[in-house]
Design an enzyme around this catalytic site. Structure first.
Site, PDB file in Angstrom:
ATOM      1  N   ARG A 286      32.802  19.286  63.751  1.00 19.94           N
ATOM      2  CA  ARG A 286      33.834  20.241  64.274  1.00 19.94           C
ATOM      3  C   ARG A 286      33.485  21.265  63.466  1.00 19.94           C
ATOM      4  O   ARG A 286      33.918  22.714  63.908  1.00 19.94           O
ATOM      5  CB  ARG A 286      35.117  19.586  63.607  1.00 19.94           C
ATOM      6  CG  ARG A 286      36.304  20.231  64.070  1.00 19.94           C
ATOM      7  CD  ARG A 286      37.561  19.600  64.040  1.00 19.94           C
ATOM      8  NE  ARG A 286      37.918  19.422  62.567  1.00 19.94           N
ATOM      9  CZ  ARG A 286      39.004  18.593  62.141  1.00 19.94           C
ATOM     10  NH1 ARG A 286      39.896  18.042  62.956  1.00 19.94           N
ATOM     11  NH2 ARG A 286      39.493  18.644  60.868  1.00 19.94           N
TER      12      ARG A 286
ATOM     13  N   LYS B 240      38.569  25.526  63.474  1.00 16.86           N
ATOM     14  CA  LYS B 240      39.118  25.254  62.190  1.00 16.86           C
ATOM     15  C   LYS B 240      38.900  26.464  61.417  1.00 16.86           C
ATOM     16  O   LYS B 240      38.070  26.231  60.245  1.00 16.86           O
ATOM     17  CB  LYS B 240      38.961  23.824  61.247  1.00 16.86           C
ATOM     18  CG  LYS B 240      40.073  23.325  60.331  1.00 16.86           C
ATOM     19  CD  LYS B 240      39.939  22.095  60.091  1.00 16.86           C
ATOM     20  CE  LYS B 240      40.877  21.476  58.800  1.00 16.86           C
ATOM     21  NZ  LYS B 240      42.221  21.674  59.119  1.00 16.86           N
TER      22      LYS B 240
HETATM   23  C1  LIG Z   1      46.091  22.636  63.466  1.00 15.80           C
HETATM   24  C2  LIG Z   1      45.880  21.396  63.031  1.00 15.80           C
HETATM   25  N1  LIG Z   1      45.966  20.327  63.862  1.00 15.80           N
HETATM   26  C3  LIG Z   1      45.621  19.212  63.648  1.00 15.80           C
HETATM   27  C4  LIG Z   1      45.127  18.791  62.504  1.00 15.80           C
HETATM   28  C5  LIG Z   1      44.752  17.174  62.042  1.00 15.80           C
HETATM   29  O1  LIG Z   1      43.268  17.101  62.124  1.00 15.80           O
HETATM   30  P1  LIG Z   1      42.669  15.898  61.433  1.00 15.80           P
HETATM   31  O2  LIG Z   1      43.155  14.676  61.770  1.00 15.80           O
HETATM   32  O3  LIG Z   1      41.172  16.050  61.513  1.00 15.80           O
HETATM   33  O4  LIG Z   1      42.884  16.258  59.962  1.00 15.80           O
HETATM   34  C6  LIG Z   1      44.950  19.556  61.306  1.00 15.80           C
HETATM   35  C7  LIG Z   1      44.327  19.185  59.901  1.00 15.80           C
HETATM   36  O5  LIG Z   1      43.407  19.465  59.845  1.00 15.80           O
HETATM   37  C8  LIG Z   1      45.239  20.910  61.638  1.00 15.80           C
HETATM   38  O6  LIG Z   1      45.096  21.849  60.757  1.00 15.80           O
END
Ligand SMILES: Cc1ncc(COP(=O)(O)O)c(C=O)c1O
Length: 340
Positions: free
Chosen positions: A79, A182
Site C-alpha cells: 500500500r 494513505k
Molecule cells: C481512511 C481509512 N480507511 C480504512 C482504514 C483501515 O485500514 P487498515 O485496516 O489497513 O488499518 C484506515 C486506517 O488505516 C483509514 O485511515
C-alpha cells in the site's frame, strides 16, 4: 522503564529508538536506528510545503507463548508503494520495508506489551520528500522512518457500538483523487468534518461517494462493513476508498467461516435499513459496531437492530480474526511473521 500496560491509550509514548533511511541519487541507504525521536529537516523540505508524505499503520502482538508476531506487513508495504507512486515519491521496496519493521521491533522488544493486557506495539512507517523544494515538483531526496509505540486495548470489556453521522457538507476524497492511498493530506482534509461530527455527538463520520452522495464510501479512518439480513458480508466497491488490510483479512475469515462476501456499490438510502449489522473496521480497533447513523443534512436517523453491543456475525469474525493475530488460532494464510 515503568509502563502501566493496562492504562495505555492510542497515543504516542517514546520508545528506545526508531529507524531512519534516506534515498538519494536513486538508492536507499542502509538505515540507522536513532534514539532521539526527532528528524532534522530543511525549512524548505518538500513535505512541509507540498505535502509529499504517506504513512502506514500495523501492529506487533506478543502471544501467550511469548513470541512476537507482526501481522501482514507485506500488505502495508504494497500500500505504501501505491501511495509513493501516486505522489511521485521514491518507492520503498517490500523487502526493505519488512526489514525495517523487523529491525525496529527487535530494537524495541521491551516495548511490546505483555500478553493478556490486550495492548500491542503499533508500528507507524512514514515516507516523505525531504529535500528543499520551493517550486511545485517532486523532491530529489526521500526519508523513510519506522517508529513504534505501545498502544492500549481499545475495548476493555466487550465490543461497544458507536453512533456515526454523515457530514454531507464535506468529502474525504475526490473522484480520481487520492482516497485510495494513505496520504497525510487526506487526513488533514478530514479533520474539520471529524471535529464537526464530534461536536454533534458522533464518534465517527461516514462519507458517501464524492460524485453523487448516493453510495457508501467509508468512515473517516476505517472501512464500512455490513451484514445483510440473509447473512452476507457486504462492503463497498469504490475506486476512492482506502483498501483496508483489516477488511481484506475479515473477508478471508468470513469466507473461511462459510459467510458469503459481496464487494459492490451500496446505495445508502436504499439499503441501510435492510442491514442486520453495521461496523467500521481498521487496524487500530479491528471492528467497531455501529448502532445508529444520522444524516446531518436531512436530520434522519437510521437505527441498526443491534443496539449498543455487537451483532453475532461481527462478534464471530472479530473473535476468529483476533485469535489469528494473537497466535491462538492456526495462521492458515501465512499472515504472521515471528520476530526472533
Ligand atoms: C481512511 C481509512 N480507511 C480504512 C482504514 C483501515 O485500514 P487498515 O485496516 O489497513 O488499518 C484506515 C486506517 O488505516 C483509514 O485511515
Amino acid at each position: 522503564m515503568d509502563i502501566d500496560w493496562s492504562k495505555l491509550t492510542f497515543s504516542y509514548l517514546p520508545t528506545a529508538c526508531h529507524i531512519e533511511y534516506h534515498w538519494k541519487d536513486g538508492a536507499w541507504d542502509k538505515g540507522e536506528l536513532k534514539t532521539e525521536p526527532y528528524v532534522t529537516l530543511s525549512i524548505a523540505a518538500e513535505c512541509l510545503h507540498y505535502g509529499q508524505e504517506a504513512f502506514e499503520g500495523l501492529k506487533a502482538y506478543r502471544g501467550e507463548d511469548g513470541k512476537i508476531r507482526v501481522f501482514r506487513m507485506e500488505m502495508n508495504a504494497r500500500r505504501l508503494m501505491n501511495s509513493a507512486y501516486r505522489t511521485c515519491m521514491a518507492p520503498v521496496p517490500e523487502a526493505l520495508f519488512c526489514k525495517a519493521v523487523e529491525r525496529v521491533v527487535k530494537a524495541n522488544i521491551d516495548y511490546v506489551p505483555p500478553y493478556g493486557t490486550g495492548a500491542t506495539l503499533y508500528i507507524r512507517p512514514l515516507l516523505f520528500g525531504s529535500s528543499p523544494q520551493i517550486g511545485v515538483a517532486p523532491a530529489d531526496e526521500y526519508t523513510f522512518i519506522v517508529l513504534v509505540t505501545p498502544v492500549g486495548a481499545y475495548y476493555k470489556g466487550g465490543l461497544q457500538a458507536v453512533k456515526a453521522c454523515i457530514v454531507d457538507e464535506y468529502d474525504r476524497a475526490a473522484p480520481h483523487g487520492t482516497g485510495m492511498v494513505k496520504l497525510a493530506g487526506n487526513y488533514a482534509a478530514s479533520l474539520l468534518p471529524h471535529e464537526k461530527a464530534k461536536e454533534a455527538g458522533y464518534a465517527v463520520d461516514l462519507y458517501l461517494d464524492p460524485a453523487q452522495h448516493k453510495y457508501i464510501e467509508e468512515f473517516g479512518s476505517s472501512n464500512f462493513l455490513a451484514i445483510t439480513k440473509d447473512g452476507k458480508y457486504v462492503t463497498p466497491a469504490s475506486p476512492s476508498v482506502l483498501p483496508s488490510v483489516t477488511n481484506n483479512g475479515l473477508q478471508q475469515v468470513a469466507k473461511d467461516l462459510g459467510i458469503p462476501v459481496e464487494v459492490r456499490p451500496i446505495d445508502f438510502e436504499a439499503e441501510i435499513e435492510s442491514f442486520a449489522e453495521v461496523a467500521a473496521c481498521g487496524t487500530a480497533v479491528v471492528i467497531t459496531p455501529v448502532s445508529e447513523i444520522v444524516r446531518l443534512s436531512t436530520g434522519k436517523h437510521y437505527v441498526l437492530p443491534t443496539g449498543d453491543g455487537c451483532g453475532p456475525v461481527f462478534q464471530k469474525l472479530y473473535d476468529a480474526y483476533t485469535a489469528i493475530q494473537w497466535g491462538k488460532a492456526p495462521d492458515t494464510h501465512g499472515w504472521l511473521k515471528v520476530i526472533a
